[in-house]
Write a protein that holds these residues in place. Structure first.
Motif, PDB file in Angstrom:
ATOM      1  N   LEU A   1       0.807  -1.173   0.089  1.00 20.54           N
ATOM      2  CA  LEU A   1       0.031   0.027   0.010  1.00 20.54           C
ATOM      3  C   LEU A   1       0.959   1.252   0.072  1.00 20.54           C
ATOM      4  N   LEU A   2       1.923   1.120   0.781  1.00 17.49           N
ATOM      5  CA  LEU A   2       2.757   2.286   0.782  1.00 17.49           C
ATOM      6  C   LEU A   2       3.481   2.656  -0.560  1.00 17.49           C
ATOM      7  N   GLN A   3       3.892   1.539  -1.336  1.00 16.01           N
ATOM      8  CA  GLN A   3       4.138   1.495  -2.632  1.00 16.01           C
ATOM      9  C   GLN A   3       3.243   2.366  -3.580  1.00 16.01           C
ATOM     10  N   ALA A   4       2.034   2.076  -3.524  1.00 17.93           N
ATOM     11  CA  ALA A   4       1.001   2.519  -4.340  1.00 17.93           C
ATOM     12  C   ALA A   4       0.824   3.884  -4.048  1.00 17.93           C
ATOM     13  N   ILE A   5       0.994   4.472  -2.844  1.00 17.55           N
ATOM     14  CA  ILE A   5       0.514   5.672  -2.430  1.00 17.55           C
ATOM     15  C   ILE A   5       1.930   6.412  -2.868  1.00 17.55           C
ATOM     16  N   ALA A   6       3.002   6.003  -2.868  1.00 17.53           N
ATOM     17  CA  ALA A   6       4.263   6.500  -3.166  1.00 17.53           C
ATOM     18  C   ALA A   6       4.355   6.740  -4.619  1.00 17.53           C
ATOM     19  N   GLY A   7       3.734   5.777  -5.425  1.00 14.14           N
ATOM     20  CA  GLY A   7       3.711   5.663  -6.776  1.00 14.14           C
ATOM     21  C   GLY A   7       2.780   7.036  -7.192  1.00 14.14           C
ATOM     22  N   VAL A   8       1.638   7.152  -6.708  1.00 16.45           N
ATOM     23  CA  VAL A   8       0.688   8.169  -7.049  1.00 16.45           C
ATOM     24  C   VAL A   8       1.547   9.457  -6.895  1.00 16.45           C
ATOM     25  N   LEU A   9       1.911   9.743  -5.661  1.00 14.34           N
ATOM     26  CA  LEU A   9       2.627  10.935  -5.415  1.00 14.34           C
ATOM     27  C   LEU A   9       3.584  11.435  -6.128  1.00 14.34           C
TER      28      LEU A   9
END
Length: 234
Positions: free
Chosen positions: A202-210
């Motif tokens: 989940l952290l990777q997904a959020i970091a990717g969008v940001l």
């Protein structure tokens, strides 16, 4: 104590382990590659400024003279200053695009060779999720087999990750597993992605969008700044 019973690891366990290894390697890529990447970034910025300034000056002069867009294009193509600036920009962008993945591939190869041929039979990322890399009988891999597996993984990347996606389906073998005759095995009691592993994804997904949003805004602001400077100098 008998060794734990193992079974083929699923795709998401494997991806979580790979991404954890990548998180360890990326700082090394930046540290080792910064001298090259920093110089290439400065070269790209200077070349882009020259291209924008040259095009702006040519546009102003050709509009004032009432000449056609085709004549302007031909003049730009024959201008040695513009040709040099475009060549420098192309060279810098090539370095920025190719240097990081090539350096990462080299470090990842050494990482895999060192850890997967060791008594761990796993990189630190795989070990964190209870995975091992083994041959078809569950035995430890020798260095040549690890190298073969790593080289075969290049084909999984070149197929736009379709080779990796093969691990989604039973018997959970990626393309490079099949080519090298190897397996990624998980402890049967730990075949489900743990809670902290789901949080990591989940952290990777959020970091990717940001990261995508930041890159878009940064490129927009940079382009606007260059155009404003070029127009101001014209």
């Amino acid at each position: 104590m008998p060794p734990p019973e193992r079974a083929p690891a699923g795709f998401w366990l494997r991806y979580a382990a790979w991404s954890l290894d990548a998180a360890c390697l990326l700082p090394l890529v930046l540290l080792l590659g910064w001298p090259i990447l920093g110089a290439a970034a400065e070269q790209a910025e200077a070349a882009l400024r020259a291209v924008v300034a040259g095009m702006t000056q040519q546009l102003d002069s050709f509009v004032a003279a009432g000449q056609s867009p085709l004549a302007m294009a031909l003049a730009l193509l024959s201008d040695p200053r513009m040709t040099s600036a475009v060549g420098q920009l192309s060279s810098a962008l090539t370095t920025l695009l190719l240097a990081p993945p090539l350096l990462y591939a080299l470090l990842a190869c050494l990482w895999s060779l060192a850890f997967e041929s060791s008594r761990w039979q796993a990189t630190p990322g795989k070990r964190a999720f209870g995975l091992i890399v083994a041959d078809g009988h569950g035995n430890r891999l020798a260095l040549p087999r690890v190298l073969t597996r790593f080289a075969a993984a290049g084909l999984s990347w070149l197929t736009l990750n379709l080779g990796h996606a093969m691990a989604l389906l039973a018997p959970h073998l990626a393309l490079h597993d099949r080519l090298s005759g190897t397996r990624v095995l998980a402890d049967s009691a730990r075949r489900v992605l743990p809670t902290w592993g789901r949080g990591w994804l989940l952290l990777q997904a959020i970091a990717g969008v940001l990261s995508v949003a930041w890159l878009f805004l940064a490129l927009r602001d940079w382009t606007q700044t260059l155009l404003a400077q070029a127009l101001g100098a014209a």
